[in-house]
Design a protein around this motif. Sequence first.
Motif, mmCIF file in Angstrom:
data_model
loop_
_atom_site.group_PDB
_atom_site.id
_atom_site.type_symbol
_atom_site.label_atom_id
_atom_site.label_comp_id
_atom_site.label_asym_id
_atom_site.label_seq_id
_atom_site.Cartn_x
_atom_site.Cartn_y
_atom_site.Cartn_z
ATOM 1 N N LEU A 99 0.829 -1.207 0.000
ATOM 2 C CA LEU A 99 0.000 0.000 0.000
ATOM 3 C C LEU A 99 0.863 1.256 0.000
ATOM 4 N N ARG A 100 1.914 1.238 0.764
ATOM 5 C CA ARG A 100 2.815 2.400 0.801
ATOM 6 C C ARG A 100 3.397 2.677 -0.588
ATOM 7 N N GLU A 101 3.831 1.605 -1.264
ATOM 8 C CA GLU A 101 4.430 1.769 -2.582
ATOM 9 C C GLU A 101 3.391 2.176 -3.634
ATOM 10 N N LYS A 102 2.217 1.587 -3.582
ATOM 11 C CA LYS A 102 1.189 1.938 -4.567
ATOM 12 C C LYS A 102 0.740 3.385 -4.406
ATOM 13 N N ASP A 103 0.626 3.817 -3.177
ATOM 14 C CA ASP A 103 0.269 5.209 -2.926
ATOM 15 C C ASP A 103 1.335 6.135 -3.511
ATOM 16 N N ARG A 104 2.587 5.773 -3.324
ATOM 17 C CA ARG A 104 3.692 6.583 -3.862
ATOM 18 C C ARG A 104 3.658 6.603 -5.388
ATOM 19 N N ILE A 105 3.388 5.446 -5.998
ATOM 20 C CA ILE A 105 3.368 5.355 -7.462
ATOM 21 C C ILE A 105 2.292 6.277 -8.035
ATOM 22 N N VAL A 106 1.102 6.260 -7.438
ATOM 23 C CA VAL A 106 0.024 7.120 -7.933
ATOM 24 C C VAL A 106 0.392 8.584 -7.750
ATOM 25 N N ARG A 107 0.913 8.948 -6.583
ATOM 26 C CA ARG A 107 1.278 10.350 -6.330
ATOM 27 C C ARG A 107 2.391 10.806 -7.262
ATOM 28 N N ASP A 108 3.388 9.945 -7.484
ATOM 29 C CA ASP A 108 4.483 10.299 -8.381
ATOM 30 C C ASP A 108 3.983 10.479 -9.809
ATOM 31 N N ALA A 109 3.063 9.603 -10.234
ATOM 32 C CA ALA A 109 2.555 9.698 -11.606
ATOM 33 C C ALA A 109 1.866 11.039 -11.837
ATOM 34 N N LEU A 110 1.046 11.448 -10.888
ATOM 35 C CA LEU A 110 0.284 12.683 -11.075
ATOM 36 C C LEU A 110 1.144 13.930 -10.890
ATOM 37 N N THR A 111 1.982 13.949 -9.857
ATOM 38 C CA THR A 111 2.699 15.181 -9.525
ATOM 39 C C THR A 111 4.055 15.302 -10.211
ATOM 40 N N ARG A 112 4.782 14.188 -10.333
ATOM 41 C CA ARG A 112 6.116 14.256 -10.916
ATOM 42 C C ARG A 112 6.094 14.076 -12.423
ATOM 43 N N ILE A 113 5.298 13.104 -12.896
ATOM 44 C CA ILE A 113 5.227 12.853 -14.337
ATOM 45 C C ILE A 113 4.247 13.812 -15.005
ATOM 46 N N GLY A 114 3.040 13.903 -14.464
ATOM 47 C CA GLY A 114 2.025 14.761 -15.061
ATOM 48 C C GLY A 114 2.139 16.216 -14.677
ATOM 49 N N LYS A 115 2.971 16.519 -13.664
ATOM 50 C CA LYS A 115 3.118 17.906 -13.181
ATOM 51 C C LYS A 115 1.772 18.495 -12.767
ATOM 52 N N VAL A 116 0.919 17.642 -12.181
ATOM 53 C CA VAL A 116 -0.419 18.058 -11.768
ATOM 54 C C VAL A 116 -0.370 18.519 -10.316
ATOM 55 N N GLU A 117 -0.966 19.647 -10.061
ATOM 56 C CA GLU A 117 -1.072 20.133 -8.684
ATOM 57 C C GLU A 117 -2.355 19.590 -8.073
ATOM 58 N N VAL A 118 -2.228 18.823 -6.998
ATOM 59 C CA VAL A 118 -3.373 18.184 -6.354
ATOM 60 C C VAL A 118 -3.704 18.941 -5.081
ATOM 61 N N GLY A 119 -4.956 19.374 -4.962
ATOM 62 C CA GLY A 119 -5.359 20.146 -3.789
ATOM 63 C C GLY A 119 -5.275 19.348 -2.504
ATOM 64 N N GLU A 120 -5.855 18.133 -2.500
ATOM 65 C CA GLU A 120 -5.865 17.292 -1.299
ATOM 66 C C GLU A 120 -5.612 15.836 -1.688
ATOM 67 N N TRP A 121 -4.628 15.240 -1.045
ATOM 68 C CA TRP A 121 -4.375 13.809 -1.209
ATOM 69 C C TRP A 121 -5.029 13.056 -0.056
ATOM 70 N N GLU A 122 -5.932 12.147 -0.398
ATOM 71 C CA GLU A 122 -6.505 11.282 0.624
ATOM 72 C C GLU A 122 -5.702 9.991 0.678
ATOM 73 N N PRO A 123 -5.640 9.346 1.851
ATOM 74 C CA PRO A 123 -4.814 8.127 1.982
ATOM 75 C C PRO A 123 -5.350 6.990 1.120
ATOM 76 N N ILE A 124 -4.453 6.137 0.658
ATOM 77 C CA ILE A 124 -4.844 4.999 -0.161
ATOM 78 C C ILE A 124 -5.827 4.110 0.589
ATOM 79 N N LEU A 125 -6.800 3.573 -0.140
ATOM 80 C CA LEU A 125 -7.764 2.640 0.449
ATOM 81 C C LEU A 125 -7.326 1.229 0.116
ATOM 82 N N GLY A 126 -6.912 0.491 1.140
ATOM 83 C CA GLY A 126 -6.507 -0.891 0.949
ATOM 84 C C GLY A 126 -7.701 -1.815 0.834
#
Length: 473
Positions: A99-126
Amino acid sequence: MGRNRRNRFPQRIDNITITGLADKGFCVGKTPEGEVVFVEKVVPGDVVDVRPFRKKKKVLFCAPLEWHERSADRVEPFCQHFGVCGGCKWQDFSYEGQLREKDRIVRDALTRIGKVEVGEWEPILGSEETSYYRNKLEFGVANRRWLTAEEVGQENVTNEMDVIGFHKAGAYDKLIDIQHCHLQHGPSNELRNGIRALAIKMEIPFFDMRERVGLFRQFMIRTTRTGECMLVLAFFENDQDRIKPFLDAVMEEFGEHITSLYYCINGKINEYMMDLEMNLFAGTSTIKETLGHVSFHIGPKSFFQTNTRQGKNLYDITAEYAGLTGTENVYDLYTGIGSIGQYVAKDAGSVVGIEEIAAAIEDAKINSEMNGLDNCTWYAGRTEDILTPEFAAKHGRPDVLITDPPRAGMHPKVIPMLLQLEAPVIVYVSCNPATQARDLALLDEKYKVVKARAVDMFPQTSHCESVVRLELR
């Protein structure tokens, strides 16, 4: 350090620190010099010496040789087939770590790759269930099995064996003989093993993938939380003198577990069954499943979330992000059998769904009628062809637009239309954070991402869903 002159990479690299999950069973590691490599059969936190075996786009792919440190997140795999079968790559990695890694992968994809600014990140739902969570599995049927490394070269060990199982990566003509699969609940294992034994007893020829001879070729099973079960058996030839007695025997021996039994004839090169004619042999034409307050009739070709319990949670988040109050006009793109559209329809004024597969839209019509939903309209066709200004003029501007595209993301022609429609809210559900990030970047000129959340639909694998709420700037 010796080098392979042909491939121009070292034969060994020492002290690789594994830093994160990657795709297809690999993990990301770094050399002491900071060079990125991909390593199989390790987990984040391991420190290993590796042997490179392939170089692709200047990136080395490696196998582990020796461990200097083993990750604190390592756990004991629970499946006897782990390490050979590729279905559950991360059974040796704690679920908390996954879960820790999947959450990181999604956040990295949106913010680092897509350069998307996200207002609020909610915790991953396992996922509440980390095994026996799938409602659908497809198996191959073959007369050769994959030999493990320990079996190769042993006397009296042969790969000539009738099996039902999964393909080993890179071995199209051999299957891993699956005795017990921890992915699917219900009678799945009993039926697969029992029908294999019955076919052998009745001397039904198992398919030879290399010579393309034999009869019994594929095995698909769907199960539901309501206790129903659908089997689809595929045969290479329409040999009714063998098929009918075999299916009669299946129903006689296992009928108490089978709600619906279909068969199809697949004489093609590939194993794709969804373009084949499905023949109902016994039982009902569909099986019934429920997601919260909505029920669905599921046929042999229906697309349905494969993790039913977590699918409800995914749809709850989608409904929450949509924020419906009872009056909104909702567009549901890439709707499948209309599952999301019907899930939110009770809180919407109207729902308009679009799906490329005509059979899925027929399912959507049947299911919405069964659920007493008279505010849903369904269209079969490609989203990029149907979603036009004329379509919007007919059905009105959407107040909320929900999109759940395939892994490739939305078609390039759809993005400009969304920008033209200017729906106040878009909810983007994705099974591929990379393509979702690409699409969000293209929507950025008019939309801001208010909140986002990763949802783990597939424990023990690298796959993860994500849900994003966008609002018009």
